[in-house]
Design a protein around this motif. Sequence first.
Motif, short mmCIF file in Angstrom:
data_model
loop_
_atom_site.label_atom_id
_atom_site.label_comp_id
_atom_site.label_asym_id
_atom_site.label_seq_id
_atom_site.Cartn_x
_atom_site.Cartn_y
_atom_site.Cartn_z
N ALA A 100 -6.51 -1.75 -9.18
CA ALA A 100 -6.83 -0.33 -8.99
C ALA A 100 -6.35 0.22 -7.65
O ALA A 100 -5.92 1.37 -7.56
N GLY A 101 -6.40 -0.60 -6.60
CA GLY A 101 -5.98 -0.13 -5.28
C GLY A 101 -4.53 0.34 -5.27
O GLY A 101 -4.24 1.50 -4.95
N PRO A 102 -3.58 -0.55 -5.62
CA PRO A 102 -2.18 -0.11 -5.67
C PRO A 102 -1.93 1.02 -6.67
O PRO A 102 -1.15 1.93 -6.39
N ILE A 103 -2.60 0.95 -7.83
CA ILE A 103 -2.40 2.00 -8.83
C ILE A 103 -2.87 3.36 -8.29
O ILE A 103 -2.21 4.38 -8.51
N PHE A 104 -3.97 3.38 -7.55
CA PHE A 104 -4.43 4.63 -6.96
C PHE A 104 -3.43 5.14 -5.92
O PHE A 104 -3.29 6.36 -5.74
N ASN A 105 -2.72 4.23 -5.24
CA ASN A 105 -1.68 4.67 -4.32
C ASN A 105 -0.55 5.38 -5.07
O ASN A 105 -0.02 6.40 -4.61
N PHE A 106 -0.18 4.84 -6.23
CA PHE A 106 0.87 5.48 -7.02
C PHE A 106 0.39 6.83 -7.56
O PHE A 106 1.17 7.79 -7.63
N ILE A 107 -0.89 6.90 -7.95
CA ILE A 107 -1.44 8.18 -8.44
C ILE A 107 -1.42 9.23 -7.33
O ILE A 107 -0.99 10.37 -7.54
N LEU A 108 -1.85 8.83 -6.13
CA LEU A 108 -1.84 9.76 -5.00
C LEU A 108 -0.41 10.22 -4.70
O LEU A 108 -0.16 11.42 -4.49
N ALA A 109 0.52 9.27 -4.69
CA ALA A 109 1.92 9.61 -4.41
C ALA A 109 2.45 10.58 -5.45
O ALA A 109 3.16 11.53 -5.11
N PHE A 110 2.10 10.37 -6.72
CA PHE A 110 2.57 11.26 -7.79
C PHE A 110 2.02 12.68 -7.62
O PHE A 110 2.77 13.66 -7.72
N VAL A 111 0.73 12.78 -7.35
CA VAL A 111 0.11 14.11 -7.18
C VAL A 111 0.78 14.86 -6.03
O VAL A 111 1.13 16.04 -6.15
N LEU A 112 1.00 14.17 -4.91
CA LEU A 112 1.63 14.82 -3.76
C LEU A 112 3.09 15.17 -4.04
O LEU A 112 3.58 16.23 -3.62
N ALA A 113 3.78 14.28 -4.79
CA ALA A 113 5.18 14.56 -5.13
C ALA A 113 5.30 15.78 -6.03
O ALA A 113 6.22 16.59 -5.88
N VAL A 114 4.35 15.95 -6.95
CA VAL A 114 4.34 17.13 -7.83
C VAL A 114 4.16 18.39 -6.99
O VAL A 114 4.82 19.42 -7.24
N ILE A 115 3.29 18.33 -5.99
CA ILE A 115 3.09 19.49 -5.11
C ILE A 115 4.39 19.83 -4.38
O ILE A 115 4.81 21.00 -4.31
N ILE A 116 5.07 18.80 -3.87
CA ILE A 116 6.32 19.03 -3.14
C ILE A 116 7.38 19.63 -4.05
O ILE A 116 8.04 20.61 -3.70
#
Length: 429
Positions: free
Chosen positions: A94-110
């Motif tokens: 879950a830890g690494p997967i949550f990092n990918f989820i956070l990265a995806f959300v921020l990338a969508v904003i960008i």
Amino acid sequence: MKILIAIIIFSAIILFHEFGHFLFAKLNGISVTEFSLGMGPRLWSFQKGETRYSLKLLPLGGSCAMVGEDTAEEEIPGSFNAASVWGRISVVAAGPIFNFILAFVLAVIIVGFVGYDPAEVLEVDKNSAAAEAGLQNGDIITEYDGYHVDLAKDLYVYMYLNDLNEGDTVSLKVRRDGMTETISYTPDVSVRYLLGFNRSDASSMTVESLIDGMPLQEAGLQPGDTITAINGVEIADGEAYDAYLAEHPLSSEPVEITYDRDGLDYTATITPKEYRTPQLGFSYNLGYTKTSGLQILKYGALEIKYMIRTTLLSLKELVTGQLGFQNLSGPVGVVDAIGTTYEESKSEGIMMLWMNMLNMAVLLSANLGVMNLLPLPALDGGRLVFLIIEAIRKKPINREIEGRIHFAGLMALMVLMVVVMYNDILKIF
């Protein structure tokens, strides 16, 4: 201010990683004794239920401490090892997967604000091998020498890590009018003759550094020397040097160099060295194109794919020796890089400042996710290896042996962190 922002970004990424572990531990009935941000002594904490929530002195890490996580004990209700193997796998992953989820959300904003960077051919050099092979302005490059290209930055990173050599064949796949075209050619070669030195700036003729094996080094020039004349023609500054070369291009013919060292003039007769450079024959886009709707989600996902693949490529280069140990950075280097990006972005306006900060967060979050999934002891990836083996065997590996392996890995990781931190400090100062 820049250090504060860097710490906030770095801490948020770690906090989200640990929250992944925390959430799935709770979902699987595992007791969490402490959920903390930072390392070292507690600055502030409070107890809620079974869990203590803490803020610690050094904002360079975090933890989600679970009952029985690092022991062989299985029978204690609520302990890590009392959970099912698939439950434990979900907690660790879950830890690494949550990092990918956070990265995806921020990338969508960008992408929503800035857009994406298509690998579009902007200009093909006339009469070049690329033009003769059929490459055209407006073509979208989708593959370069078998490497799939989603974004212009994919192409940039691949070419940066893989030098183009004379005689190589470039193979491209491009999208044109909805169709895929395949283009292959051998790049043209640019031939130049060089003296082999770097200047401190474009207006100066002071030698800042010498290129190994090049004529000026072999003639005995040293950093700090100032070139004052070539073949008897006075060279007052960098502009005069550029004008001289435009009128008298260097060739294989010897030239006489006059230079100043400590107020004394010296001369050296040298033969410029031939330098051959393959030319791709085209330029491509590195800017951004706006998009909308579901395309924002698509290119947000492709941004994360790019980040993950770039991290893996960099690791490969590190293992094979193409990148040196000095290229590694730890928390200190990361904070410094964020701070530098902040300072360089301030002049671009508030929008670009925050977009660049978010982009750094995307890079770091995706990078942390990849690094934690490496199958090394003490990392999440190493723990997953043991858990997957347990799921296949239907019984765990001896937990004491596993614990010793993870402890040894943790000690090695601590040593590496200290060395990398020392390296970061040397680079800063």
